[in-house]
Design a protein around this motif. Structure first.
Motif, PDB file in Angstrom:
ATOM      1  N   UNK A   1      -9.787  20.047 -13.235  1.00 31.10           N
ATOM      2  CA  UNK A   1     -10.783  20.173 -14.306  1.00 31.10           C
ATOM      3  C   UNK A   1     -11.873  19.118 -14.152  1.00 31.10           C
ATOM      4  N   UNK A   2     -11.462  17.899 -13.790  1.00 39.59           N
ATOM      5  CA  UNK A   2     -12.435  16.806 -13.690  1.00 39.59           C
ATOM      6  C   UNK A   2     -13.404  17.048 -12.536  1.00 39.59           C
ATOM      7  N   UNK A   3     -12.884  17.468 -11.373  1.00 39.52           N
ATOM      8  CA  UNK A   3     -13.802  17.647 -10.242  1.00 39.52           C
ATOM      9  C   UNK A   3     -14.732  18.843 -10.472  1.00 39.52           C
ATOM     10  N   UNK A   4     -14.249  19.850 -11.209  1.00 37.04           N
ATOM     11  CA  UNK A   4     -15.136  20.963 -11.555  1.00 37.04           C
ATOM     12  C   UNK A   4     -16.288  20.455 -12.423  1.00 37.04           C
ATOM     13  N   UNK A   5     -15.975  19.492 -13.293  1.00 33.63           N
ATOM     14  CA  UNK A   5     -17.049  18.922 -14.121  1.00 33.63           C
ATOM     15  C   UNK A   5     -18.030  18.127 -13.264  1.00 33.63           C
ATOM     16  N   UNK A   6     -17.537  17.419 -12.229  1.00 32.82           N
ATOM     17  CA  UNK A   6     -18.461  16.716 -11.321  1.00 32.82           C
ATOM     18  C   UNK A   6     -19.467  17.714 -10.767  1.00 32.82           C
ATOM     19  N   UNK A   7     -18.940  18.830 -10.282  1.00 30.30           N
ATOM     20  CA  UNK A   7     -19.795  19.864  -9.694  1.00 30.30           C
ATOM     21  C   UNK A   7     -20.788  20.387 -10.723  1.00 30.30           C
TER      22      UNK A   7
ATOM     23  N   UNK B   1      -2.339  17.327 -11.603  1.00 31.42           N
ATOM     24  CA  UNK B   1      -3.135  18.093 -10.636  1.00 31.42           C
ATOM     25  C   UNK B   1      -4.120  19.011 -11.357  1.00 31.42           C
ATOM     26  N   UNK B   2      -3.680  19.605 -12.466  1.00 32.66           N
ATOM     27  CA  UNK B   2      -4.574  20.470 -13.240  1.00 32.66           C
ATOM     28  C   UNK B   2      -5.726  19.675 -13.839  1.00 32.66           C
TER      29      UNK B   2
ATOM     30  N   UNK C   1       0.822  -1.213   0.000  1.00 31.96           N
ATOM     31  CA  UNK C   1       0.000   0.000   0.000  1.00 31.96           C
ATOM     32  C   UNK C   1       0.857   1.265   0.000  1.00 31.96           C
ATOM     33  N   UNK C   2       2.177   1.085  -0.062  1.00 32.66           N
ATOM     34  CA  UNK C   2       3.072   2.243  -0.089  1.00 32.66           C
ATOM     35  C   UNK C   2       2.844   3.099  -1.328  1.00 32.66           C
ATOM     36  N   UNK C   3       3.335   4.313  -1.257  1.00 26.30           N
ATOM     37  CA  UNK C   3       3.341   5.141  -2.455  1.00 26.30           C
ATOM     38  C   UNK C   3       2.598   6.440  -2.257  1.00 26.30           C
ATOM     39  N   UNK C   4       2.334   7.122  -3.372  1.00 21.38           N
ATOM     40  CA  UNK C   4       1.675   8.417  -3.314  1.00 21.38           C
ATOM     41  C   UNK C   4       0.184   8.248  -3.081  1.00 21.38           C
ATOM     42  N   UNK C   5      -0.335   9.005  -2.133  1.00 18.64           N
ATOM     43  CA  UNK C   5      -1.764   8.989  -1.881  1.00 18.64           C
ATOM     44  C   UNK C   5      -2.464  10.148  -2.570  1.00 18.64           C
ATOM     45  N   UNK C   6      -1.693  11.090  -3.032  1.00 19.09           N
ATOM     46  CA  UNK C   6      -2.278  12.273  -3.636  1.00 19.09           C
ATOM     47  C   UNK C   6      -1.327  13.414  -3.427  1.00 19.09           C
ATOM     48  N   UNK C   7      -1.764  14.559  -3.877  1.00 17.63           N
ATOM     49  CA  UNK C   7      -0.907  15.736  -3.760  1.00 17.63           C
ATOM     50  C   UNK C   7      -1.364  16.566  -2.569  1.00 17.63           C
ATOM     51  N   UNK C   8      -0.446  16.822  -1.638  1.00 18.54           N
ATOM     52  CA  UNK C   8      -0.797  17.612  -0.472  1.00 18.54           C
ATOM     53  C   UNK C   8       0.135  18.819  -0.368  1.00 18.54           C
ATOM     54  N   UNK C   9      -0.441  19.963  -0.110  1.00 18.69           N
ATOM     55  CA  UNK C   9       0.322  21.186   0.007  1.00 18.69           C
ATOM     56  C   UNK C   9       1.217  21.117   1.237  1.00 18.69           C
TER      57      UNK C   9
ATOM     58  N   UNK D   1      -7.863  11.628  -4.354  1.00 18.25           N
ATOM     59  CA  UNK D   1      -8.189  12.272  -3.072  1.00 18.25           C
ATOM     60  C   UNK D   1      -9.119  13.457  -3.273  1.00 18.25           C
ATOM     61  N   UNK D   2      -8.731  14.326  -4.221  1.00 17.39           N
ATOM     62  CA  UNK D   2      -9.562  15.494  -4.519  1.00 17.39           C
ATOM     63  C   UNK D   2     -10.920  15.039  -5.035  1.00 17.39           C
ATOM     64  N   UNK D   3     -10.916  13.995  -5.873  1.00 13.97           N
ATOM     65  CA  UNK D   3     -12.168  13.519  -6.460  1.00 13.97           C
ATOM     66  C   UNK D   3     -13.087  12.941  -5.390  1.00 13.97           C
ATOM     67  N   UNK D   4     -12.514  12.149  -4.471  1.00 17.50           N
ATOM     68  CA  UNK D   4     -13.333  11.562  -3.405  1.00 17.50           C
ATOM     69  C   UNK D   4     -13.942  12.664  -2.551  1.00 17.50           C
ATOM     70  N   UNK D   5     -13.102  13.641  -2.177  1.00 19.71           N
ATOM     71  CA  UNK D   5     -13.591  14.757  -1.363  1.00 19.71           C
ATOM     72  C   UNK D   5     -14.717  15.495  -2.055  1.00 19.71           C
ATOM     73  N   UNK D   6     -14.558  15.692  -3.363  1.00 19.80           N
ATOM     74  CA  UNK D   6     -15.591  16.417  -4.110  1.00 19.80           C
ATOM     75  C   UNK D   6     -16.906  15.659  -4.098  1.00 19.80           C
TER      76      UNK D   6
END
Lengths: 133, 205
Positions: B180-186, B175-176, A73-81, B1-6
């Motif tokens: 764009x994809x999550x904006x389309x969900x909305x 990321x871009x 399950x290692x690896x990138x989970x997403x992009x976080x600021x 992650x962004x998609x799930x949150x959206x």
């Protein structure tokens, strides 16, 4: 993602008949309950639909495999600021905007101005300046 | 992650609109004479065209999403080479076509047309005495369609930001594309809500 999808399908199916049942026993006096229950079903259905569609893209996830190892399950989970102050400014602007609704339009407009700055700043923080890519 | 949150946020938005629908039907059920009188003032043909504009904008948005998923930021040919049919088939046979940016600009224009139409409709209704504070029908009508209109306006602002971001980088990043994809969900969500609202307010009355 079959398990996740099923969890929400169960919720959707559970809420679906509750609306008509309430409508029947309440003799149609209260419409808020049946509508809210019907849309609760849609709420779960929306998430189930999303999980189902996403699940088709990600097959063979370690979560779905009983024999999987934690290391898989290692690896990138997403992009976080790394860190960001913009949410704070956006929240403060939203507070001013809503206070503006109660106090007067002049405050609303000032808040909206700060809100625009904050939202543009947040959206573009990784595209301009220090963290530009 | 962004998609799930959206999606989770959109499901909570669904319950927000559930409150508005519940309010509409509850108040309607106790004010039948008022409804008969006030719904007669609605301009259904005009609203139907407006509804169609919003539904079509969702199609443009989806064409843009497929381009975003394919990593095509902007057009590869002339402005008139939209590659519409190839876009529908999701084919990328190397022919010149519009990218995500062009389709999102068209979506924005259609969304803006919808809002303009709604403002026009509000002006007409106010001149006929349907206002937010006039009666129960006015309150419910402007609350439901107004909150929806605010959501569409929010979507338009989101489109501006998403389109603006495509100008900042040389390469179209993952990321871009997700943005764009999550904006389309909305956008699709707000569109579906409008179809339901339209059926409730203009067809069912």
């Amino acid at each position: 993602m079959k398990v996740e999808t099923r969890l929400f399908v169960v919720l959707a199916v559970f809420f679906l008949p509750l609306g008509p049942i309430l409508y029947y026993f309440d003799k149609g006096y209260d419409l808020v309950g049946p509508i809210a229950l019907f849309l609760s079903s849609l709420l779960a259905a929306l998430i189930a639909f999303y999980l189902n569609v996403t699940g088709k893209q990600y097959t063979n996830r370690p979560e779905d495999n009983p024999a999987a190892l934690i290391s898989e399950q290692e690896g990138d989970y997403g992009f976080f600021t790394p860190y960001s102050w913009w949410p704070l400014w956006l929240g403060a602007s939203a507070a001013v905007i809503f206070a503006g609704l109660a106090v007067g339009w002049w405050l609303f407009i000032i808040g909206a101005g700060f809100g625009v700055l904050a939202i543009v700043g947040w959206t573009f923080e990784h595209y301009k300046g220090e963290y530009a890519n | 992650m962004v998609a799930v949150g959206t999606i989770v946020w959109l499901s909570s938005e669904l319950m927000f609109f559930a409150g508005l629908f519940a309010m509409y039907f509850q108040i309607r059920s106790v004010s039948a004479p008022l409804w008969a009188e006030q719904t007669a003032k609605l301009n259904v043909p005009f609203a139907s065209v407006n509804c169609l504009i919003l539904v079509v904008s969702s199609l443009w948005c989806q064409l843009g999403v497929w381009k975003a998923e394919a990593g095509q930021k902007s057009r590869t040919g002339k402005v008139w080479q939209t590659g519409f049919l190839d876009g529908l088939r999701r084919g990328h046979a190397g022919k010149p076509s519009w990218g995500m940016r062009e389709w999102y600009v068209v979506t924005y224009i259609f969304g803006a047309l919808f809002i303009s139409g709604q403002i026009f409709e509000y002006a007409e209704l106010v001149s006929e005495g349907v206002t937010l504070s006039a009666d129960r029908y006015g309150s419910v009508f402007y609350m439901t369609t107004g909150f929806h209109g605010m959501h569409v306006t929010g979507g338009l602002i989101a489109f501006l930001l998403i389109i603006g971001r495509t100008f900042t980088t040389k390469n179209y990043s993952h990321a871009q594309a997700i943005g764009a994809v999550v904006t389309s969900y909305y956008w699709h969500f707000v569109d579906v809500v409008w179809v339901a609202l339209f059926a409730t307010i203009y067809l069912l009355k």
